[in-house]
Write a protein that holds these residues in place. Structure first.
Motif, PDB file in Angstrom:
ATOM      1  N   VAL A 184     -34.466 -65.354 -17.694  1.00 40.09           N
ATOM      2  CA  VAL A 184     -34.030 -64.381 -18.693  1.00 40.09           C
ATOM      3  C   VAL A 184     -35.256 -63.720 -19.303  1.00 40.09           C
ATOM      4  O   VAL A 184     -36.151 -64.398 -19.817  1.00 40.09           O
ATOM      5  N   ALA A 185     -35.282 -62.408 -19.220  1.00 37.49           N
ATOM      6  CA  ALA A 185     -36.403 -61.645 -19.754  1.00 37.49           C
ATOM      7  C   ALA A 185     -36.283 -61.502 -21.265  1.00 37.49           C
ATOM      8  O   ALA A 185     -35.179 -61.411 -21.813  1.00 37.49           O
ATOM      9  N   VAL A 186     -37.431 -61.489 -21.929  1.00 36.50           N
ATOM     10  CA  VAL A 186     -37.495 -61.339 -23.387  1.00 36.50           C
ATOM     11  C   VAL A 186     -38.343 -60.111 -23.693  1.00 36.50           C
ATOM     12  O   VAL A 186     -39.486 -59.997 -23.231  1.00 36.50           O
ATOM     13  N   LEU A 187     -37.783 -59.219 -24.489  1.00 36.90           N
ATOM     14  CA  LEU A 187     -38.473 -57.983 -24.840  1.00 36.90           C
ATOM     15  C   LEU A 187     -38.453 -57.796 -26.351  1.00 36.90           C
ATOM     16  O   LEU A 187     -37.409 -57.973 -26.987  1.00 36.90           O
ATOM     17  N   PRO A 227     -37.730 -68.495 -19.505  1.00 34.77           N
ATOM     18  CA  PRO A 227     -38.011 -67.215 -20.150  1.00 34.77           C
ATOM     19  C   PRO A 227     -39.086 -66.429 -19.396  1.00 34.77           C
ATOM     20  O   PRO A 227     -40.037 -67.007 -18.865  1.00 34.77           O
ATOM     21  N   VAL A 228     -38.918 -65.117 -19.357  1.00 37.51           N
ATOM     22  CA  VAL A 228     -39.875 -64.223 -18.720  1.00 37.51           C
ATOM     23  C   VAL A 228     -40.252 -63.161 -19.743  1.00 37.51           C
ATOM     24  O   VAL A 228     -39.399 -62.375 -20.178  1.00 37.51           O
ATOM     25  N   SER A 229     -41.501 -63.127 -20.144  1.00 35.20           N
ATOM     26  CA  SER A 229     -41.924 -62.189 -21.180  1.00 35.20           C
ATOM     27  C   SER A 229     -42.127 -60.794 -20.612  1.00 35.20           C
ATOM     28  O   SER A 229     -42.818 -60.601 -19.597  1.00 35.20           O
ATOM     29  N   LEU A 230     -41.528 -59.802 -21.285  1.00 34.62           N
ATOM     30  CA  LEU A 230     -41.737 -58.392 -20.938  1.00 34.62           C
ATOM     31  C   LEU A 230     -42.693 -57.732 -21.915  1.00 34.62           C
ATOM     32  O   LEU A 230     -42.946 -56.526 -21.814  1.00 34.62           O
ATOM     33  N   PRO A 237     -39.301 -43.927 -25.525  1.00 27.86           N
ATOM     34  CA  PRO A 237     -38.319 -44.199 -24.475  1.00 27.86           C
ATOM     35  C   PRO A 237     -38.948 -44.497 -23.118  1.00 27.86           C
ATOM     36  O   PRO A 237     -38.474 -45.376 -22.388  1.00 27.86           O
ATOM     37  N   ALA A 238     -40.025 -43.799 -22.767  1.00 27.10           N
ATOM     38  CA  ALA A 238     -40.654 -44.029 -21.458  1.00 27.10           C
ATOM     39  C   ALA A 238     -41.247 -45.431 -21.380  1.00 27.10           C
ATOM     40  O   ALA A 238     -41.138 -46.114 -20.350  1.00 27.10           O
ATOM     41  N   ASP A 239     -41.879 -45.890 -22.467  1.00 26.90           N
ATOM     42  CA  ASP A 239     -42.456 -47.235 -22.457  1.00 26.90           C
ATOM     43  C   ASP A 239     -41.358 -48.286 -22.398  1.00 26.90           C
ATOM     44  O   ASP A 239     -41.482 -49.292 -21.677  1.00 26.90           O
ATOM     45  N   ARG A 242     -40.097 -48.505 -18.866  1.00 33.00           N
ATOM     46  CA  ARG A 242     -41.033 -49.236 -17.996  1.00 33.00           C
ATOM     47  C   ARG A 242     -40.905 -50.742 -18.201  1.00 33.00           C
ATOM     48  O   ARG A 242     -40.926 -51.522 -17.242  1.00 33.00           O
ATOM     49  N   CYS A 243     -40.760 -51.161 -19.439  1.00 34.59           N
ATOM     50  CA  CYS A 243     -40.630 -52.594 -19.724  1.00 34.59           C
ATOM     51  C   CYS A 243     -39.354 -53.156 -19.103  1.00 34.59           C
ATOM     52  O   CYS A 243     -39.364 -54.227 -18.488  1.00 34.59           O
ATOM     53  N   LEU A 244     -38.256 -52.437 -19.262  1.00 31.28           N
ATOM     54  CA  LEU A 244     -36.989 -52.921 -18.721  1.00 31.28           C
ATOM     55  C   LEU A 244     -37.018 -52.998 -17.199  1.00 31.28           C
ATOM     56  O   LEU A 244     -36.406 -53.882 -16.602  1.00 31.28           O
ATOM     57  N   GLU A 245     -37.720 -52.094 -16.566  1.00 27.15           N
ATOM     58  CA  GLU A 245     -37.800 -52.114 -15.104  1.00 27.15           C
ATOM     59  C   GLU A 245     -38.524 -53.353 -14.586  1.00 27.15           C
ATOM     60  O   GLU A 245     -38.324 -53.753 -13.439  1.00 27.15           O
ATOM     61  N   ARG A 246     -39.357 -53.981 -15.428  1.00 34.17           N
ATOM     62  CA  ARG A 246     -40.071 -55.195 -15.006  1.00 34.17           C
ATOM     63  C   ARG A 246     -39.152 -56.410 -14.973  1.00 34.17           C
ATOM     64  O   ARG A 246     -39.552 -57.468 -14.527  1.00 34.17           O
ATOM     65  N   ALA A 247     -37.925 -56.256 -15.429  1.00 37.38           N
ATOM     66  CA  ALA A 247     -36.969 -57.371 -15.427  1.00 37.38           C
ATOM     67  C   ALA A 247     -36.100 -57.363 -14.185  1.00 37.38           C
ATOM     68  O   ALA A 247     -35.052 -58.010 -14.150  1.00 37.38           O
ATOM     69  N   GLY A 248     -36.551 -56.670 -13.143  1.00 37.43           N
ATOM     70  CA  GLY A 248     -35.717 -56.473 -11.970  1.00 37.43           C
ATOM     71  C   GLY A 248     -35.244 -57.746 -11.300  1.00 37.43           C
ATOM     72  O   GLY A 248     -34.154 -57.792 -10.739  1.00 37.43           O
TER      73      GLY A 248
END
Length: 417
Positions: A184-187, A227-230, A237-239, A242-248
């Motif tokens: 589970v990613a954490v942002l 846990p997976v840190s983002l 919005p662009a940043d 990008r962060c959400l895309e790292r949770a693929g």
């Protein structure tokens, strides 16, 4: 995302749990199964205990042979056998005799009890003097009295604690099947946040520390997830995209802050752009009303408030149960426990409130709950609590001395003094 749903807490939790499923299983070495959900039911291959055995160090006897034994009139019996742990009797117990036996060792057939060594003279020679007949029919653990062959040892979905681990070992399992840990990613979101390597910004009062990422990651780990840190998404919005895309490759995402109605709260906007399927935004719960939940690319996404106490309470009530279900646990929700309020506790009638409380066990065994500190959504210290006292929808006060349900967060305190 502009229209709030304002559903009840019960409906929100129901939607969250309905949206997730167990992720499947994997095989791990037996010691590594601790804390995991068992992936399949395990049955006993042999009975336990595997034979009638002694629960005491002492002397196996027939009850008729020791009846009336006392310190004034001891019964003297010859010792017909000596059975240490790991050995077996030579045969049935001879009438009018005693067999020395150690704890866990098999008792001879026809013995009715084991007289503990403290009630004898220890049998220094070839006979033993018995001073008490109270054990004449006690201290024999019968074959299969714990588990019969074919009985369920540990069921699917049960948490593998120390006792379950021991039972699995009795089945001879070197490896066990357990539920896969959700990744589970954490942002965290916000220009105001600094991480640990930027602490000078905090000292200079220019930013606040990103504590939510560490707290949420710890809650995930304690819930059985990985846990997976983002990192931190800035108010751009662009940043954030990008962060959400790292949770693929993750199984879910927990995002803190940015889900309210502020001018720079971009989470809902970016989620819509990415095809977010919203289940709800906002619920009748305090703290944590500004929570959004749905699926992003088929994975659960929780947007929790940024205030620290709100984030932690929302995780405990709406994220943890789902994570536990994903990890394969049969009982994903913590069981509330009835406590007595130490003093009046209040909250608004139109929401369900979760108040952080400390719980003490009185000398009489009662559980008494009192607030752990100020209950503001930004008061992190009060999260050093034993539980969350639930003030139901439609209730604005629990009076001192009245009972209330508390969701445990850790073990209760010991009795005072």
């Amino acid at each position: 995302m502009s229209d709030a749903d304002w559903i009840s807490f019960e409906e929100a939790r129901g939607r969250v749990l309905a949206a997730v499923s167990p992720l499947g299983t994997e095989r791990v070495a037996l010691p590594d199964a601790l804390g995991r959900a068992l992936g399949r039911r395990v049955s006993a291959l042999v009975a336990h205990p595997p034979w009638d055995n002694s629960a005491m160090d002492g002397f196996a006897v027939r009850s008729d042979d020791v009846q009336g034994a006392s310190p004034e009139r001891p019964v003297v019996l010859p010792i017909s056998d000596d059975i240490p742990a790991g050995a077996f009797p030579r045969g049935p117990l001879e009438p009018g005799s005693a067999a020395r036996v150690m704890t866990g060792a098999p008792v001879p057939a026809d013995a009715t009890g084991v007289v503990r060594v403290e009630h004898t003279d220890g049998g220094p020679g070839r006979s033993v003097r018995i001073f008490d007949d109270a054990d004449a029919a006690r201290h024999i653990r019968l074959l299969g009295e714990d588990v019969e062959a074919g009985d369920t040892l540990v069921d699917r979905g049960e948490e593998v604690g120390p006792a379950a681990l021991a039972l699995l070992a009795t089945a001879g399992l070197r490896e066990v099947e357990v539920g896969r840990r959700p990744r589970v990613a954490v942002l965290a979101n916000g220009d105001e946040l600094a991480d640990l390597d930027e602490f000078e910004e905090v000292l200079a009062s220019r930013r606040i520390l990103n504590s939510n990422s560490y707290a949420l990651a710890a809650q995930l780990a304690a819930s059985g997830a990985e846990p997976v840190s983002l990192g931190i998404a800035r108010d751009d919005p662009a940043d954030l995209r990008r962060c959400l895309e790292r949770a693929g490759d993750c199984d879910g995402i927990v995002s803190a802050a940015g889900v309210s109605v502020g001018e720079h709260d971009y989470v809902k906007q970016v989620l819509d752009e990415l095809g977010f399927d919203r289940s709800f935004w906002r619920l009748r719960m305090r703290p944590g009303s500004a929570t959004v939940f749905g699926t992003l690319g088929g994975r659960p996404f929780w947007g929790v408030p940024g205030n620290p106490a709100s984030a932690l309470v929302t995780f405990e009530t709406l994220v943890r149960p789902a994570v536990r279900k994903m990890a394969g646990f049969a009982r994903p929700c913590r069981r509330p426990i009835a406590c007595v309020a130490a003093r009046d506790v209040r909250g608004p009638r139109d929401v369900v409130s979760f108040l952080r409380v400390l719980v003490e066990t009185t000398r009489s065994g009662d559980l008494v709950a009192r607030p752990s500190g100020p209950q503001g959504s930004g008061n992190l210290v009060s999260m050093l609590a034993d539980g969350l006292l639930e003030l139901p929808l439609g209730t604005d006060v629990v009076r001192a001395g009245e009972r209330a349900l508390v969701i445990p967060l850790r073990e209760w305190a010991s009795p005072p003094g």
